[in-house]
Motif scaffolding. Structure first.
Motif, PDB file in Angstrom:
ATOM      1  N   ALA A 104      -0.142  20.413 -25.255  1.00  0.00           N
ATOM      2  CA  ALA A 104       0.252  19.358 -26.194  1.00  0.00           C
ATOM      3  C   ALA A 104       1.773  19.330 -26.254  1.00  0.00           C
ATOM      4  O   ALA A 104       2.421  20.373 -26.301  1.00  0.00           O
ATOM      5  CB  ALA A 104      -0.324  19.626 -27.583  1.00  0.00           C
ATOM      6  N   THR A 105       2.355  18.132 -26.280  1.00  0.00           N
ATOM      7  CA  THR A 105       3.807  18.041 -26.274  1.00  0.00           C
ATOM      8  C   THR A 105       4.268  16.693 -26.786  1.00  0.00           C
ATOM      9  O   THR A 105       3.479  15.742 -26.905  1.00  0.00           O
ATOM     10  CB  THR A 105       4.348  18.274 -24.847  1.00  0.00           C
ATOM     11  OG1 THR A 105       5.774  18.321 -24.877  1.00  0.00           O
ATOM     12  CG2 THR A 105       3.905  17.165 -23.907  1.00  0.00           C
ATOM     13  N   LEU A 106       5.548  16.601 -27.137  1.00  0.00           N
ATOM     14  CA  LEU A 106       6.138  15.320 -27.507  1.00  0.00           C
ATOM     15  C   LEU A 106       6.095  14.367 -26.328  1.00  0.00           C
ATOM     16  O   LEU A 106       6.245  14.785 -25.172  1.00  0.00           O
ATOM     17  CB  LEU A 106       7.597  15.509 -27.927  1.00  0.00           C
ATOM     18  CG  LEU A 106       7.908  16.002 -29.336  1.00  0.00           C
ATOM     19  CD1 LEU A 106       9.408  16.255 -29.462  1.00  0.00           C
ATOM     20  CD2 LEU A 106       7.466  14.988 -30.374  1.00  0.00           C
ATOM     21  N   PRO A 107       5.934  13.045 -26.569  1.00  0.00           N
ATOM     22  CA  PRO A 107       5.970  12.093 -25.461  1.00  0.00           C
ATOM     23  C   PRO A 107       7.247  12.204 -24.625  1.00  0.00           C
ATOM     24  O   PRO A 107       7.199  12.145 -23.397  1.00  0.00           O
ATOM     25  CB  PRO A 107       5.878  10.733 -26.163  1.00  0.00           C
ATOM     26  CG  PRO A 107       5.144  11.022 -27.435  1.00  0.00           C
ATOM     27  CD  PRO A 107       5.601  12.391 -27.850  1.00  0.00           C
ATOM     28  N   SER A 108       8.397  12.376 -25.287  1.00  0.00           N
ATOM     29  CA  SER A 108       9.656  12.459 -24.548  1.00  0.00           C
ATOM     30  C   SER A 108       9.707  13.702 -23.667  1.00  0.00           C
ATOM     31  O   SER A 108      10.184  13.661 -22.529  1.00  0.00           O
ATOM     32  CB  SER A 108      10.838  12.466 -25.528  1.00  0.00           C
ATOM     33  OG  SER A 108      10.711  13.514 -26.469  1.00  0.00           O
ATOM     34  N   ILE A 109       9.208  14.824 -24.164  1.00  0.00           N
ATOM     35  CA  ILE A 109       9.186  16.040 -23.369  1.00  0.00           C
ATOM     36  C   ILE A 109       8.210  15.890 -22.209  1.00  0.00           C
ATOM     37  O   ILE A 109       8.483  16.327 -21.082  1.00  0.00           O
ATOM     38  CB  ILE A 109       8.822  17.251 -24.243  1.00  0.00           C
ATOM     39  CG1 ILE A 109       9.901  17.493 -25.314  1.00  0.00           C
ATOM     40  CG2 ILE A 109       8.626  18.505 -23.399  1.00  0.00           C
ATOM     41  CD1 ILE A 109       9.566  18.577 -26.310  1.00  0.00           C
ATOM     42  N   ALA A 110       7.060  15.253 -22.467  1.00  0.00           N
ATOM     43  CA  ALA A 110       6.072  15.046 -21.408  1.00  0.00           C
ATOM     44  C   ALA A 110       6.661  14.239 -20.260  1.00  0.00           C
ATOM     45  O   ALA A 110       6.484  14.574 -19.081  1.00  0.00           O
ATOM     46  CB  ALA A 110       4.840  14.343 -21.972  1.00  0.00           C
ATOM     47  N   GLN A 111       7.386  13.182 -20.590  1.00  0.00           N
ATOM     48  CA  GLN A 111       7.897  12.279 -19.562  1.00  0.00           C
ATOM     49  C   GLN A 111       9.154  12.803 -18.875  1.00  0.00           C
ATOM     50  O   GLN A 111       9.308  12.677 -17.657  1.00  0.00           O
ATOM     51  CB  GLN A 111       8.180  10.907 -20.179  1.00  0.00           C
ATOM     52  CG  GLN A 111       6.920  10.181 -20.637  1.00  0.00           C
ATOM     53  CD  GLN A 111       7.247   8.914 -21.402  1.00  0.00           C
ATOM     54  OE1 GLN A 111       7.739   8.959 -22.524  1.00  0.00           O
ATOM     55  NE2 GLN A 111       6.989   7.782 -20.788  1.00  0.00           N
ATOM     56  N   TYR A 218      15.443   3.647 -31.153  1.00  0.00           N
ATOM     57  CA  TYR A 218      14.183   3.415 -30.450  1.00  0.00           C
ATOM     58  C   TYR A 218      13.135   4.405 -30.927  1.00  0.00           C
ATOM     59  O   TYR A 218      13.454   5.526 -31.310  1.00  0.00           O
ATOM     60  CB  TYR A 218      14.378   3.568 -28.937  1.00  0.00           C
ATOM     61  CG  TYR A 218      15.253   2.505 -28.314  1.00  0.00           C
ATOM     62  CD1 TYR A 218      14.698   1.397 -27.683  1.00  0.00           C
ATOM     63  CD2 TYR A 218      16.641   2.605 -28.356  1.00  0.00           C
ATOM     64  CE1 TYR A 218      15.499   0.419 -27.110  1.00  0.00           C
ATOM     65  CE2 TYR A 218      17.450   1.631 -27.794  1.00  0.00           C
ATOM     66  CZ  TYR A 218      16.878   0.538 -27.174  1.00  0.00           C
ATOM     67  OH  TYR A 218      17.675  -0.427 -26.614  1.00  0.00           O
ATOM     68  N   SER A 219      11.873   3.986 -30.856  1.00  0.00           N
ATOM     69  CA  SER A 219      10.790   4.886 -31.259  1.00  0.00           C
ATOM     70  C   SER A 219      10.328   5.754 -30.101  1.00  0.00           C
ATOM     71  O   SER A 219       9.577   6.708 -30.305  1.00  0.00           O
ATOM     72  CB  SER A 219       9.603   4.079 -31.804  1.00  0.00           C
ATOM     73  OG  SER A 219       9.104   3.197 -30.815  1.00  0.00           O
ATOM     74  N   LEU A 220      10.744   5.424 -28.871  1.00  0.00           N
ATOM     75  CA  LEU A 220      10.426   6.227 -27.696  1.00  0.00           C
ATOM     76  C   LEU A 220      11.732   6.687 -27.051  1.00  0.00           C
ATOM     77  O   LEU A 220      12.539   5.849 -26.626  1.00  0.00           O
ATOM     78  CB  LEU A 220       9.599   5.426 -26.692  1.00  0.00           C
ATOM     79  CG  LEU A 220       8.150   5.119 -27.071  1.00  0.00           C
ATOM     80  CD1 LEU A 220       7.521   4.202 -26.024  1.00  0.00           C
ATOM     81  CD2 LEU A 220       7.336   6.403 -27.185  1.00  0.00           C
ATOM     82  N   TYR A 221      11.925   7.991 -26.963  1.00  0.00           N
ATOM     83  CA  TYR A 221      13.172   8.484 -26.392  1.00  0.00           C
ATOM     84  C   TYR A 221      13.282   8.123 -24.914  1.00  0.00           C
ATOM     85  O   TYR A 221      14.377   7.847 -24.414  1.00  0.00           O
ATOM     86  CB  TYR A 221      13.265   9.998 -26.563  1.00  0.00           C
ATOM     87  CG  TYR A 221      14.634  10.545 -26.243  1.00  0.00           C
ATOM     88  CD1 TYR A 221      15.698  10.377 -27.121  1.00  0.00           C
ATOM     89  CD2 TYR A 221      14.872  11.222 -25.049  1.00  0.00           C
ATOM     90  CE1 TYR A 221      16.961  10.865 -26.831  1.00  0.00           C
ATOM     91  CE2 TYR A 221      16.130  11.724 -24.746  1.00  0.00           C
ATOM     92  CZ  TYR A 221      17.172  11.539 -25.646  1.00  0.00           C
ATOM     93  OH  TYR A 221      18.424  12.023 -25.350  1.00  0.00           O
ATOM     94  N   SER A 222      12.163   8.096 -24.209  1.00  0.00           N
ATOM     95  CA  SER A 222      12.203   7.732 -22.795  1.00  0.00           C
ATOM     96  C   SER A 222      12.702   6.301 -22.611  1.00  0.00           C
ATOM     97  O   SER A 222      13.404   5.997 -21.640  1.00  0.00           O
ATOM     98  CB  SER A 222      10.822   7.893 -22.166  1.00  0.00           C
ATOM     99  OG  SER A 222       9.859   7.102 -22.838  1.00  0.00           O
ATOM    100  N   LEU A 265      14.013  23.991 -27.474  1.00  0.00           N
ATOM    101  CA  LEU A 265      12.820  23.604 -26.735  1.00  0.00           C
ATOM    102  C   LEU A 265      12.004  24.870 -26.529  1.00  0.00           C
ATOM    103  O   LEU A 265      12.525  25.874 -26.026  1.00  0.00           O
ATOM    104  CB  LEU A 265      13.210  22.985 -25.393  1.00  0.00           C
ATOM    105  CG  LEU A 265      12.049  22.541 -24.499  1.00  0.00           C
ATOM    106  CD1 LEU A 265      11.313  21.366 -25.137  1.00  0.00           C
ATOM    107  CD2 LEU A 265      12.541  22.179 -23.115  1.00  0.00           C
ATOM    108  N   SER A 266      10.743  24.846 -26.957  1.00  0.00           N
ATOM    109  CA  SER A 266       9.981  26.095 -27.027  1.00  0.00           C
ATOM    110  C   SER A 266       8.537  25.899 -26.611  1.00  0.00           C
ATOM    111  O   SER A 266       7.984  24.793 -26.708  1.00  0.00           O
ATOM    112  CB  SER A 266      10.003  26.659 -28.452  1.00  0.00           C
ATOM    113  OG  SER A 266      11.312  26.875 -28.909  1.00  0.00           O
ATOM    114  N   LEU A 267       7.948  26.994 -26.170  1.00  0.00           N
ATOM    115  CA  LEU A 267       6.505  27.060 -26.011  1.00  0.00           C
ATOM    116  C   LEU A 267       5.910  27.550 -27.322  1.00  0.00           C
ATOM    117  O   LEU A 267       6.377  28.545 -27.878  1.00  0.00           O
ATOM    118  CB  LEU A 267       6.118  28.019 -24.887  1.00  0.00           C
ATOM    119  CG  LEU A 267       6.608  27.718 -23.481  1.00  0.00           C
ATOM    120  CD1 LEU A 267       6.017  28.723 -22.499  1.00  0.00           C
ATOM    121  CD2 LEU A 267       6.276  26.300 -23.065  1.00  0.00           C
ATOM    122  N   LEU A 268       4.896  26.872 -27.803  1.00  0.00           N
ATOM    123  CA  LEU A 268       4.151  27.304 -28.979  1.00  0.00           C
ATOM    124  C   LEU A 268       2.793  27.805 -28.506  1.00  0.00           C
ATOM    125  O   LEU A 268       2.087  27.108 -27.773  1.00  0.00           O
ATOM    126  CB  LEU A 268       3.966  26.150 -29.968  1.00  0.00           C
ATOM    127  CG  LEU A 268       5.212  25.340 -30.329  1.00  0.00           C
ATOM    128  CD1 LEU A 268       4.868  24.301 -31.386  1.00  0.00           C
ATOM    129  CD2 LEU A 268       6.334  26.244 -30.794  1.00  0.00           C
TER     130      LEU A 268
END
Length: 289
Positions: A104-111, A218-222, A265-268
């Motif tokens: 699971a991750t933020l959309p911006s981190i995923a992209q 913007y609502s999307l960082y990408s 930026l971290s692993l949970l």
């Protein structure tokens, strides 16, 4: 002749889970959001539980609900019990040695951060499948069936946080736009681009630089990154999320001043990494960059 009288029925597990979530989160609507059901369903489940015990667990008020004295007395026991159940389920999944890792991750981190690392992961670990779910807030890793979260750690909801790198913010823009920027004061003459998830980042950087400016959010960082690449304005960059564009030269850093924030930026993780299973191998690769 054997006697087999009917045994009294206990309350459904769903009702107990609804009570615990509503007690922990402070309301039926928030519990419904976490459990993926409607607020009406949570209301019905808790009402059924109250009918079963013959007492109220919540006091209904015009502004919402609050725990009754009975509910407040037992809520912590149920939270601990469901946490223990979650740990047992995670332990079962780890022991089973599954080959699918759910992230699971933020959309911006995923992209912008995770996606570029997937080809390397597939080459190194061909027997492991990575499943990615983009979401705005970290899941409760003791309850949800994710193996790992990748988020900025100031929003951490997991019991174990493993930092990857400190979040540094700084202005970035297309090279042609940077040609007209000599000092931070020049930002007053160009649009500033930001993201609603980190709405205060421009204020933080400008405050430390003694400059001023305004622009679009913007609502999307990408999308904000894409607009910056197209020359629409100056983006407040996050080190991990703009690194690939800086390396490619599609974005540049005009001033060289970075501000380190109190988050990484971290692993949970729901539990410490152990052994050499699929989750441990994926996490070690991500930690190594």
């Amino acid at each position: 002749m054997s006697v087999s009288p009917p045994r009294p029925k206990g309350p459904p597990l769903t009702a107990l889970r609804a009570f615990e979530a509503a007690a922990r989160l402070g309301g039926f609507a928030r519990a419904a959001e976490e459990l993926g059901v409607t607020a009406g369903a949570v209301t019905q489940q808790i009402k059924g539980l109250e009918d079963w015990i013959g007492a109220e667990l919540f006091e209904r008020q015009a502004q919402g609900v609050r725990l009754s004295p009975l509910g407040a007395r037992v809520a912590a026991d149920f939270t601990a019990a469901f946490d223990d159940l979650g740990r047992a389920v995670q332990g079962l999944r780890t022991a089973a040695g599954g080959k699918v890792v759910h992230i699971a991750t933020l959309p911006s981190i995923a992209q912008l951060w995770l996606s570029p690392r997937l080809p390397m992961t597939r080459r190194a670990l061909p027997d492991v499948t990575v499943s990615i779910t983009a979401m705005e807030t970290p899941p409760n890793l003791l309850r949800d069936t994710f193996d790992v979260g990748v988020f900025y750690s100031d929003a951490a909801a997991g019991p174990l946080v493993m930092p990857i790198e400190v979040d540094e913010i700084f202005p970035v823009c297309a090279p042609e736009l940077a040609a007209g920027l000599r000092a931070p004061d020049d930002l007053a003459n160009v649009p500033l681009i930001g993201d609603s998830t980190w709405a205060q980042d421009w204020d933080i950087w400008l405050g430390q630089s003694g400059a001023a400016g305004q622009g679009a959010t913007y609502s999307l960082y990408s999308l904000a990154v894409a607009e910056a690449v197209q020359g629409a304005g100056v983006l407040i960059g996050h080190k991990a999320l703009v690194a690939a564009h800086l390396q490619a030269g599609s974005l540049v850093e005009p001033f060289g001043k970075r501000v380190a924030l109190d988050r990484s930026l971290s692993l949970l993780l729901p539990q410490p990494l152990q052994g050499d299973g699929a989750v441990a191998r994926i996490c070690r690769m991500l930690l190594q960059g």
